[in-house]
Motif scaffolding. Sequence first.
Motif, PDB file in Angstrom:
ATOM      1  N   PRO A 181       0.826  -1.217   0.000  1.00  0.00           N
ATOM      2  CA  PRO A 181       0.000   0.000   0.000  1.00  0.00           C
ATOM      3  C   PRO A 181       0.855   1.261   0.000  1.00  0.00           C
ATOM      4  CG  PRO A 181      -0.002  -1.012   2.173  1.00  0.00           C
ATOM      5  CD  PRO A 181       0.686  -1.970   1.262  1.00  0.00           C
ATOM      6  N   VAL A 182       0.419   2.263  -0.739  1.00  0.00           N
ATOM      7  CA  VAL A 182       1.087   3.561  -0.693  1.00  0.00           C
ATOM      8  C   VAL A 182       1.017   4.120   0.729  1.00  0.00           C
ATOM      9  CG1 VAL A 182       0.971   5.947  -1.519  1.00  0.00           C
ATOM     10  CG2 VAL A 182       0.674   4.043  -3.125  1.00  0.00           C
ATOM     11  N   LEU A 183      -0.113   3.915   1.381  1.00  0.00           N
ATOM     12  CA  LEU A 183      -0.288   4.344   2.760  1.00  0.00           C
ATOM     13  C   LEU A 183      -0.772   3.146   3.574  1.00  0.00           C
ATOM     14  CD1 LEU A 183      -0.207   6.737   4.733  1.00  0.00           C
ATOM     15  CD2 LEU A 183      -2.628   7.102   4.228  1.00  0.00           C
ATOM     16  N   PRO A 184       0.044   2.639   4.515  1.00  0.00           N
ATOM     17  CA  PRO A 184      -0.377   1.486   5.315  1.00  0.00           C
ATOM     18  C   PRO A 184      -1.699   1.746   6.031  1.00  0.00           C
ATOM     19  CG  PRO A 184       1.962   1.902   5.614  1.00  0.00           C
ATOM     20  CD  PRO A 184       1.413   3.074   4.830  1.00  0.00           C
ATOM     21  N   GLY A 185      -2.432   0.674   6.230  1.00  0.00           N
ATOM     22  CA  GLY A 185      -3.713   0.762   6.914  1.00  0.00           C
ATOM     23  C   GLY A 185      -4.904   0.885   5.986  1.00  0.00           C
ATOM     24  N   ARG A 186      -4.652   1.049   4.687  1.00  0.00           N
ATOM     25  CA  ARG A 186      -5.753   1.147   3.729  1.00  0.00           C
ATOM     26  C   ARG A 186      -6.153  -0.258   3.275  1.00  0.00           C
ATOM     27  NH1 ARG A 186      -6.070   6.599   2.070  1.00  0.00           N
ATOM     28  NH2 ARG A 186      -5.431   7.722   3.936  1.00  0.00           N
ATOM     29  N   ARG A 187      -7.444  -0.429   3.032  1.00  0.00           N
ATOM     30  CA  ARG A 187      -7.990  -1.711   2.588  1.00  0.00           C
ATOM     31  C   ARG A 187      -8.867  -1.477   1.367  1.00  0.00           C
ATOM     32  NH1 ARG A 187      -8.821  -5.646   6.478  1.00  0.00           N
ATOM     33  NH2 ARG A 187     -10.924  -6.023   5.697  1.00  0.00           N
ATOM     34  N   LEU A 188      -9.017  -2.511   0.559  1.00  0.00           N
ATOM     35  CA  LEU A 188      -9.972  -2.390  -0.545  1.00  0.00           C
ATOM     36  C   LEU A 188     -10.524  -3.766  -0.891  1.00  0.00           C
ATOM     37  CD1 LEU A 188      -8.677  -3.463  -3.471  1.00  0.00           C
ATOM     38  CD2 LEU A 188      -7.382  -1.362  -3.262  1.00  0.00           C
ATOM     39  N   ALA A 189     -11.690  -3.747  -1.471  1.00  0.00           N
ATOM     40  CA  ALA A 189     -12.339  -4.965  -1.948  1.00  0.00           C
ATOM     41  C   ALA A 189     -13.294  -4.571  -3.053  1.00  0.00           C
ATOM     42  CB  ALA A 189     -13.097  -5.665  -0.819  1.00  0.00           C
ATOM     43  N   GLY A 190     -13.187  -5.237  -4.190  1.00  0.00           N
ATOM     44  CA  GLY A 190     -14.100  -4.949  -5.284  1.00  0.00           C
ATOM     45  C   GLY A 190     -13.764  -5.751  -6.516  1.00  0.00           C
ATOM     46  N   ARG A 191     -14.673  -5.702  -7.467  1.00  0.00           N
ATOM     47  CA  ARG A 191     -14.477  -6.453  -8.696  1.00  0.00           C
ATOM     48  C   ARG A 191     -13.357  -5.826  -9.531  1.00  0.00           C
ATOM     49  NH1 ARG A 191     -17.865 -10.138 -11.361  1.00  0.00           N
ATOM     50  NH2 ARG A 191     -19.530  -9.660  -9.887  1.00  0.00           N
ATOM     51  N   LEU A 249      -1.311  11.251  -3.729  1.00  0.00           N
ATOM     52  CA  LEU A 249      -2.062  10.007  -3.597  1.00  0.00           C
ATOM     53  C   LEU A 249      -2.487   9.789  -2.153  1.00  0.00           C
ATOM     54  CD1 LEU A 249      -1.095   9.561  -6.499  1.00  0.00           C
ATOM     55  CD2 LEU A 249      -0.527   7.204  -5.873  1.00  0.00           C
ATOM     56  N   VAL A 250      -1.583  10.056  -1.232  1.00  0.00           N
ATOM     57  CA  VAL A 250      -1.934   9.946   0.181  1.00  0.00           C
ATOM     58  C   VAL A 250      -3.070  10.904   0.514  1.00  0.00           C
ATOM     59  CG1 VAL A 250      -1.107  10.349   2.540  1.00  0.00           C
ATOM     60  CG2 VAL A 250       0.336   9.109   0.898  1.00  0.00           C
ATOM     61  N   GLY A 251      -2.977  12.132   0.010  1.00  0.00           N
ATOM     62  CA  GLY A 251      -4.016  13.119   0.271  1.00  0.00           C
ATOM     63  C   GLY A 251      -5.353  12.751  -0.337  1.00  0.00           C
ATOM     64  N   ALA A 252      -5.335  12.048  -1.466  1.00  0.00           N
ATOM     65  CA  ALA A 252      -6.591  11.658  -2.122  1.00  0.00           C
ATOM     66  C   ALA A 252      -7.364  10.645  -1.290  1.00  0.00           C
ATOM     67  CB  ALA A 252      -6.301  11.085  -3.507  1.00  0.00           C
ATOM     68  N   GLY A 253      -6.654   9.835  -0.522  1.00  0.00           N
ATOM     69  CA  GLY A 253      -7.324   8.908   0.380  1.00  0.00           C
ATOM     70  C   GLY A 253      -7.784   7.606  -0.239  1.00  0.00           C
ATOM     71  N   VAL A 276       1.017   5.427 -13.010  1.00  0.00           N
ATOM     72  CA  VAL A 276      -0.158   6.008 -12.353  1.00  0.00           C
ATOM     73  C   VAL A 276       0.292   7.175 -11.493  1.00  0.00           C
ATOM     74  CG1 VAL A 276      -1.856   5.603 -10.538  1.00  0.00           C
ATOM     75  CG2 VAL A 276      -1.577   3.927 -12.361  1.00  0.00           C
ATOM     76  N   GLY A 277      -0.471   8.273 -11.567  1.00  0.00           N
ATOM     77  CA  GLY A 277      -0.196   9.437 -10.734  1.00  0.00           C
ATOM     78  C   GLY A 277      -1.472  10.006 -10.161  1.00  0.00           C
ATOM     79  N   ASP A 278      -1.385  11.240  -9.700  1.00  0.00           N
ATOM     80  CA  ASP A 278      -2.491  11.813  -8.950  1.00  0.00           C
ATOM     81  C   ASP A 278      -3.765  11.985  -9.770  1.00  0.00           C
ATOM     82  OD1 ASP A 278      -1.220  13.813 -10.457  1.00  0.00           O
ATOM     83  OD2 ASP A 278      -1.760  15.401  -9.049  1.00  0.00           O
ATOM     84  N   LEU A 279      -3.652  12.353 -11.054  1.00  0.00           N
ATOM     85  CA  LEU A 279      -4.863  12.611 -11.831  1.00  0.00           C
ATOM     86  C   LEU A 279      -5.686  11.345 -12.045  1.00  0.00           C
ATOM     87  CD1 LEU A 279      -3.573  15.161 -14.494  1.00  0.00           C
ATOM     88  CD2 LEU A 279      -4.734  15.600 -12.307  1.00  0.00           C
ATOM     89  N   VAL A 280      -5.010  10.233 -12.328  1.00  0.00           N
ATOM     90  CA  VAL A 280      -5.742   8.968 -12.506  1.00  0.00           C
ATOM     91  C   VAL A 280      -6.410   8.560 -11.201  1.00  0.00           C
ATOM     92  CG1 VAL A 280      -5.459   6.498 -12.943  1.00  0.00           C
ATOM     93  CG2 VAL A 280      -4.361   8.157 -14.442  1.00  0.00           C
ATOM     94  N   VAL A 281      -5.707   8.708 -10.095  1.00  0.00           N
ATOM     95  CA  VAL A 281      -6.272   8.319  -8.813  1.00  0.00           C
ATOM     96  C   VAL A 281      -7.460   9.204  -8.445  1.00  0.00           C
ATOM     97  CG1 VAL A 281      -5.796   8.159  -6.333  1.00  0.00           C
ATOM     98  CG2 VAL A 281      -4.148   7.257  -7.993  1.00  0.00           C
ATOM     99  N   LEU A 282      -7.332  10.501  -8.666  1.00  0.00           N
ATOM    100  CA  LEU A 282      -8.454  11.390  -8.387  1.00  0.00           C
ATOM    101  C   LEU A 282      -9.648  11.075  -9.284  1.00  0.00           C
ATOM    102  CD1 LEU A 282      -6.546  14.756  -7.926  1.00  0.00           C
ATOM    103  CD2 LEU A 282      -7.826  13.522  -6.161  1.00  0.00           C
ATOM    104  N   GLU A 283      -9.375  10.756 -10.552  1.00  0.00           N
ATOM    105  CA  GLU A 283     -10.461  10.397 -11.468  1.00  0.00           C
ATOM    106  C   GLU A 283     -11.148   9.108 -11.017  1.00  0.00           C
ATOM    107  OE1 GLU A 283     -12.668  11.041 -15.169  1.00  0.00           O
ATOM    108  OE2 GLU A 283     -11.498  12.288 -13.790  1.00  0.00           O
ATOM    109  N   ALA A 284     -10.364   8.146 -10.574  1.00  0.00           N
ATOM    110  CA  ALA A 284     -10.938   6.885 -10.093  1.00  0.00           C
ATOM    111  C   ALA A 284     -11.785   7.124  -8.847  1.00  0.00           C
ATOM    112  CB  ALA A 284      -9.818   5.888  -9.800  1.00  0.00           C
ATOM    113  N   ARG A 285     -11.304   7.951  -7.963  1.00  0.00           N
ATOM    114  CA  ARG A 285     -12.080   8.257  -6.751  1.00  0.00           C
ATOM    115  C   ARG A 285     -13.387   8.942  -7.104  1.00  0.00           C
ATOM    116  NH1 ARG A 285     -10.096  12.657  -2.376  1.00  0.00           N
ATOM    117  NH2 ARG A 285     -10.796  13.994  -4.092  1.00  0.00           N
ATOM    118  N   ALA A 286     -13.332   9.914  -8.009  1.00  0.00           N
ATOM    119  CA  ALA A 286     -14.540  10.636  -8.396  1.00  0.00           C
ATOM    120  C   ALA A 286     -15.555   9.724  -9.066  1.00  0.00           C
ATOM    121  CB  ALA A 286     -14.172  11.792  -9.327  1.00  0.00           C
TER     122      ALA A 286
END
Length: 237
Positions: free
Chosen positions: A40-50, A117-121, A89-99
């Motif tokens: 993980p970029v930031l420890p403690g994060r979890r994810l689950a999905g298709r 990326l850390v700030g995006a959460g 992958v950078g911040d714009l892709v991650v922000l787009e994925a979050r949105a």
Amino acid sequence: MDIRQDAPAARFAALTTAHVADACLRAGVPVRCAPAAVVPVLPGRRLAGRVRPARHAGSVDVFLEAIELAADGDVLVVDDAGRTDRACVGDLVVLEARAAGLAGLVVWGAHRDTADLVGAGLPVFSLGATPSGPLELDARPAGALEHARIGPFTVGPQDLALADDDGVLFVPADRAGELFDLAESIRDTERRQAGRIRAGESLRAQVGFGAYLAAREADPALTFRAHLRAVGGAIEE
């Protein structure tokens, strides 16, 4: 699956990848873990999905197209062939994925813009960071939005991605309910065993380890795993 789109995340919330990996072993489902270098970029994060796969060839448009096809709660799984000489992958892709409502990203490659990326959460798992982006553009490979390779495994929309601080695990979506049921049973057994250890009863006593050693003397082919299954222990060899 006959469960809601958000059900994998909800059921995984009280489990770990270790529980589900053990469940795969019990159910005879191949245990498909991303290599341990994917963290993980930031420890403690979890994810689950298709899984929503995307194979990178040097241009961000494949990610935007994958996000366009994605449903809420999907995980963007990026195949950059395990390269760490460039970030894909950078911040714009991650922000787009979050949105767009994605659950996070798993990257078989490197990322950059770590602070953003850390700030995006949004949970992001990758092989690490490097400042350089792609320096060349290759032809898009066939099936770029149909499957992705992560280490030795090929995954696609028929799979779920599960990730936590122990790493990333892929399981067949159509067996998720069964595997989560088994994982919950394993978790509960382990919690009971841990509580009994804290109360002074050794794990050896709980699993009848002395009896196992005696039985193995009589039958050298007897495995500890077979013994544990007979006594209902949760740990594995």
